[in-house]
Write a protein that holds these residues in place. Structure first.
Motif, PDB file in Angstrom:
ATOM      1  N   UNK A   8     114.811 -68.196 -10.734  1.00  0.00           N
ATOM      2  CA  UNK A   8     113.788 -67.835 -11.593  1.00  0.00           C
ATOM      3  C   UNK A   8     113.049 -69.238 -12.286  1.00  0.00           C
ATOM      4  N   UNK A   9     111.823 -69.209 -11.834  1.00  0.00           N
ATOM      5  CA  UNK A   9     111.045 -70.411 -12.418  1.00  0.00           C
ATOM      6  C   UNK A   9     109.483 -70.127 -12.625  1.00  0.00           C
ATOM      7  N   UNK A  10     108.918 -71.161 -13.125  1.00  0.00           N
ATOM      8  CA  UNK A  10     107.341 -71.626 -12.897  1.00  0.00           C
ATOM      9  C   UNK A  10     107.014 -71.479 -11.420  1.00  0.00           C
ATOM     10  N   UNK A  11     105.935 -70.478 -11.149  1.00  0.00           N
ATOM     11  CA  UNK A  11     105.553 -70.845  -9.755  1.00  0.00           C
ATOM     12  C   UNK A  11     104.060 -71.370  -9.723  1.00  0.00           C
ATOM     13  N   UNK A  12     103.813 -72.344  -9.218  1.00  0.00           N
ATOM     14  CA  UNK A  12     102.507 -73.041  -9.090  1.00  0.00           C
ATOM     15  C   UNK A  12     101.611 -72.664  -7.782  1.00  0.00           C
ATOM     16  N   UNK A  13     100.625 -71.934  -8.023  1.00  0.00           N
ATOM     17  CA  UNK A  13      99.634 -71.311  -6.834  1.00  0.00           C
ATOM     18  C   UNK A  13      98.867 -72.795  -6.173  1.00  0.00           C
ATOM     19  N   UNK A  14      99.202 -72.922  -4.923  1.00  0.00           N
ATOM     20  CA  UNK A  14      98.510 -73.867  -4.100  1.00  0.00           C
ATOM     21  C   UNK A  14      98.020 -73.275  -3.112  1.00  0.00           C
ATOM     22  N   UNK A  15      96.939 -72.280  -3.176  1.00  0.00           N
ATOM     23  CA  UNK A  15      96.705 -71.393  -2.153  1.00  0.00           C
ATOM     24  C   UNK A  15      95.713 -72.044  -1.297  1.00  0.00           C
ATOM     25  N   UNK A  16      96.051 -72.657  -0.456  1.00  0.00           N
ATOM     26  CA  UNK A  16      95.408 -73.363   0.697  1.00  0.00           C
ATOM     27  C   UNK A  16      96.119 -73.037   1.824  1.00  0.00           C
ATOM     28  N   UNK A  17      95.279 -72.836   3.052  1.00  0.00           N
ATOM     29  CA  UNK A  17      95.732 -72.534   4.203  1.00  0.00           C
ATOM     30  C   UNK A  17      95.625 -74.156   4.961  1.00  0.00           C
ATOM     31  N   UNK A  18      96.934 -74.101   5.809  1.00  0.00           N
ATOM     32  CA  UNK A  18      96.942 -75.554   6.754  1.00  0.00           C
ATOM     33  C   UNK A  18      97.484 -76.583   5.760  1.00  0.00           C
ATOM     34  N   UNK A  19      98.222 -76.457   4.715  1.00  0.00           N
ATOM     35  CA  UNK A  19      98.832 -77.630   4.109  1.00  0.00           C
ATOM     36  C   UNK A  19      99.481 -78.558   4.895  1.00  0.00           C
ATOM     37  N   UNK A  20      99.174 -79.638   5.412  1.00  0.00           N
ATOM     38  CA  UNK A  20     100.073 -80.369   6.376  1.00  0.00           C
ATOM     39  C   UNK A  20     100.896 -81.213   5.658  1.00  0.00           C
ATOM     40  N   UNK A  21     101.881 -81.629   6.470  1.00  0.00           N
ATOM     41  CA  UNK A  21     103.058 -82.692   5.984  1.00  0.00           C
ATOM     42  C   UNK A  21     102.463 -83.949   5.229  1.00  0.00           C
ATOM     43  N   UNK A  22     101.380 -84.235   5.751  1.00  0.00           N
ATOM     44  CA  UNK A  22     100.493 -85.677   5.422  1.00  0.00           C
ATOM     45  C   UNK A  22     100.160 -85.386   3.921  1.00  0.00           C
TER      46      UNK A  22
END
Length: 208
Positions: free
Chosen positions: A9-23
């Motif tokens: 259980x923890x704090x969830x940070x919304x990073x609601x972007x598509x195609x977040x790549x490894x770079x």
């Protein structure tokens, strides 16, 4: 070995972007080590800091906002972890303290790298991720049960996600791929003995 992950259980940070790549997760300029440590500072460096090469936090980036301090869960869009296969991206997330990524879909190699490094990749429908993000923005923590395959909120809303049995075992028991194989050591030894008896000509003679 990864730390076992059964429930969290923890704090969830919304990073609601598509195609977040490894770079984006760990820019190549931040990959100054071949080990699994020393990468957390470079996590999302292109978004987290005001200028390349600096460590001045950009207050607009979600992980720099007080409401998401100490976040251990990330919420993402589709095709999370696409791009190169660099495992450094998952190492950076793990060192930062991320235990789960909840997204609408993952790049397959990134998904596997998460499992091997103790991060649970949970796939949920877009509407579910949006509901969880709204709750997180309102201050609700998010709970994850890897064994049951559920994500839930304090108000009782619950969603199910799927994991193959092998992935679930690796996460809940804190195993990497070698550890998982060694769980079968007795069967491997039995096969080896049987095969040696049936095909002795393919084995080198042991030296005294």
């Amino acid at each position: 070995m990864p730390e076992p992950l059964t429930t969290h259980t923890g704090v969830a940070a919304p990073l609601l972007r598509d195609n977040i790549d490894t770079d984006a997760i760990i820019p190549s300029r931040e990959m100054k080590t071949t080990g699994k440590t020393g990468l957390a500072e470079g996590l999302f460096a292109g978004w987290r800091y005001l200028a390349p090469g600096t460590r001045d936090p950009d207050p607009s980036f979600v992980l720099n906002q007080p409401a998401y301090a100490g976040a251990t869960i990330l919420l993402g869009g589709s095709n999370f972890g696409c791009g190169s296969s660099r495992e450094h991206a998952v190492w950076a997330l793990a060192e930062f303290g991320i235990r789960a990524v909840i997204a609408t879909s993952f790049a397959p190699i990134f998904f596997g790298n998460c499992v091997r490094n103790g991060i649970c990749p949970a796939v949920l429908p877009p509407e579910a991720v949006a509901e969880i993000a709204a709750a997180a923005e309102a201050g609700s923590q998010v709970s994850l049960d890897v064994e049951a395959g559920t994500v839930s909120l304090a108000d009782g809303r619950t969603w199910s996600f799927s994991l193959e049995a092998e992935a679930r075992a690796m996460l809940t028991e804190g195993l990497d791929a070698i550890d998982l194989t060694l769980k079968l050591r007795d069967r491997i030894a039995a096969f080896h003995a049987r095969d040696r008896a049936e095909r002795p000509w393919i084995y080198l003679e042991e030296q005294a």
